[in-house]
Design a protein around this motif. Structure first.
Motif, PDB file in Angstrom:
ATOM      1  N   LEU A  67       0.609  -1.256  -0.036  1.00 23.88           N
ATOM      2  CA  LEU A  67       0.067  -0.049   0.016  1.00 23.88           C
ATOM      3  C   LEU A  67       0.882   1.336  -0.068  1.00 23.88           C
ATOM      4  O   LEU A  67       0.470   2.386  -0.091  1.00 23.88           O
ATOM      5  N   ALA A  68       2.054   1.091   0.187  1.00 19.94           N
ATOM      6  CA  ALA A  68       3.261   2.195   0.134  1.00 19.94           C
ATOM      7  C   ALA A  68       3.203   3.018  -1.245  1.00 19.94           C
ATOM      8  O   ALA A  68       3.361   3.913  -1.458  1.00 19.94           O
ATOM      9  N   SER A  69       2.725   2.106  -2.332  1.00 20.98           N
ATOM     10  CA  SER A  69       2.556   2.670  -3.650  1.00 20.98           C
ATOM     11  C   SER A  69       1.376   3.763  -3.865  1.00 20.98           C
ATOM     12  O   SER A  69       1.369   4.344  -4.879  1.00 20.98           O
ATOM     13  N   LEU A  70       0.740   3.554  -2.873  1.00 20.90           N
ATOM     14  CA  LEU A  70      -0.242   4.765  -2.962  1.00 20.90           C
ATOM     15  C   LEU A  70       0.250   6.256  -2.835  1.00 20.90           C
ATOM     16  O   LEU A  70      -0.551   7.269  -3.180  1.00 20.90           O
ATOM     17  N   PHE A  71       1.518   6.450  -2.206  1.00 28.57           N
ATOM     18  CA  PHE A  71       2.186   7.778  -2.244  1.00 28.57           C
ATOM     19  C   PHE A  71       2.378   8.358  -3.748  1.00 28.57           C
ATOM     20  O   PHE A  71       2.254   9.454  -3.930  1.00 28.57           O
ATOM     21  N   PHE A  72       2.440   7.434  -4.643  1.00 28.07           N
ATOM     22  CA  PHE A  72       3.027   7.844  -5.915  1.00 28.07           C
ATOM     23  C   PHE A  72       1.856   7.579  -7.070  1.00 28.07           C
ATOM     24  O   PHE A  72       2.153   8.028  -8.162  1.00 28.07           O
ATOM     25  N   ILE A  73       0.712   7.205  -6.804  1.00 32.33           N
ATOM     26  CA  ILE A  73      -0.335   7.539  -7.553  1.00 32.33           C
ATOM     27  C   ILE A  73      -1.529   8.558  -7.278  1.00 32.33           C
ATOM     28  O   ILE A  73      -1.691   8.609  -6.063  1.00 32.33           O
TER      29      ILE A  73
END
Length: 150
Positions: A67-73
């Motif tokens: 869910l850390a990829s939500l920073f970049f979306i």
């Protein structure tokens, strides 16, 4: 996720860009449902291997890290708020309370009371709760970044 980013950048899919706002949250919600199911049962194996408090590290390093990829979306703020609310409810409320191995929150209290003294108890509770508090702060930061970017 990579396919969604490529689709967003290609001119050929320009008229389908709004689909990304439906596909991405649906994929994350499906991931959270699958991860919650896996967390419920893999937690029992981790407790037998690493001890009662292993569920905290298992949650952070195994199931919350994608869910850390939500920073970049850049998704709309309401979608981010929905995803983070579902994450907190599922992984910090529903699964720990309704686990077949028992209430996981009680394990923290039991580990702190076994040590006895006031300082040892406070220190243990601090060490056990700090990663969970940081996880909640991360969820709030994702929502704030989403609002700022939008």
């Amino acid at each position: 996720l990579v396919a969604v980013v490529c689709m967003y950048q290609m001119k050929r899919f320009e008229k389908y860009r709004t689909w990304i706002f439906y596909i991405t949250p649906a994929a994350y919600l499906l991931y959270m449902a699958h991860a919650a199911f896996m967390f419920t049962f893999s937690n029992q194996l981790a407790q037998a291997t690493y001890g009662d408090m292993s569920w905290i590290m298992l949650l952070i390093f195994t199931f919350a890290s994608p869910l850390a990829s939500l920073f970049f979306i850049t998704l709309p703020p309401l979608v981010m708020l929905e995803l983070m609310t579902v994450f907190v409810l599922v992984f910090l409320v529903i699964v720990p309370l309704c686990n077949p191995a028992g209430n996981l929150w009680n394990l923290i209290i039991e580990a702190a009371t076994e040590l006895g003294g006031n300082y040892a108890r406070r220190s243990t509770l601090n060490n056990l709760m700090q990663p969970l508090i940081l996880l909640c702060v991360l969820a709030v930061c994702v929502v704030v970044v989403s609002v700022i970017v939008d």
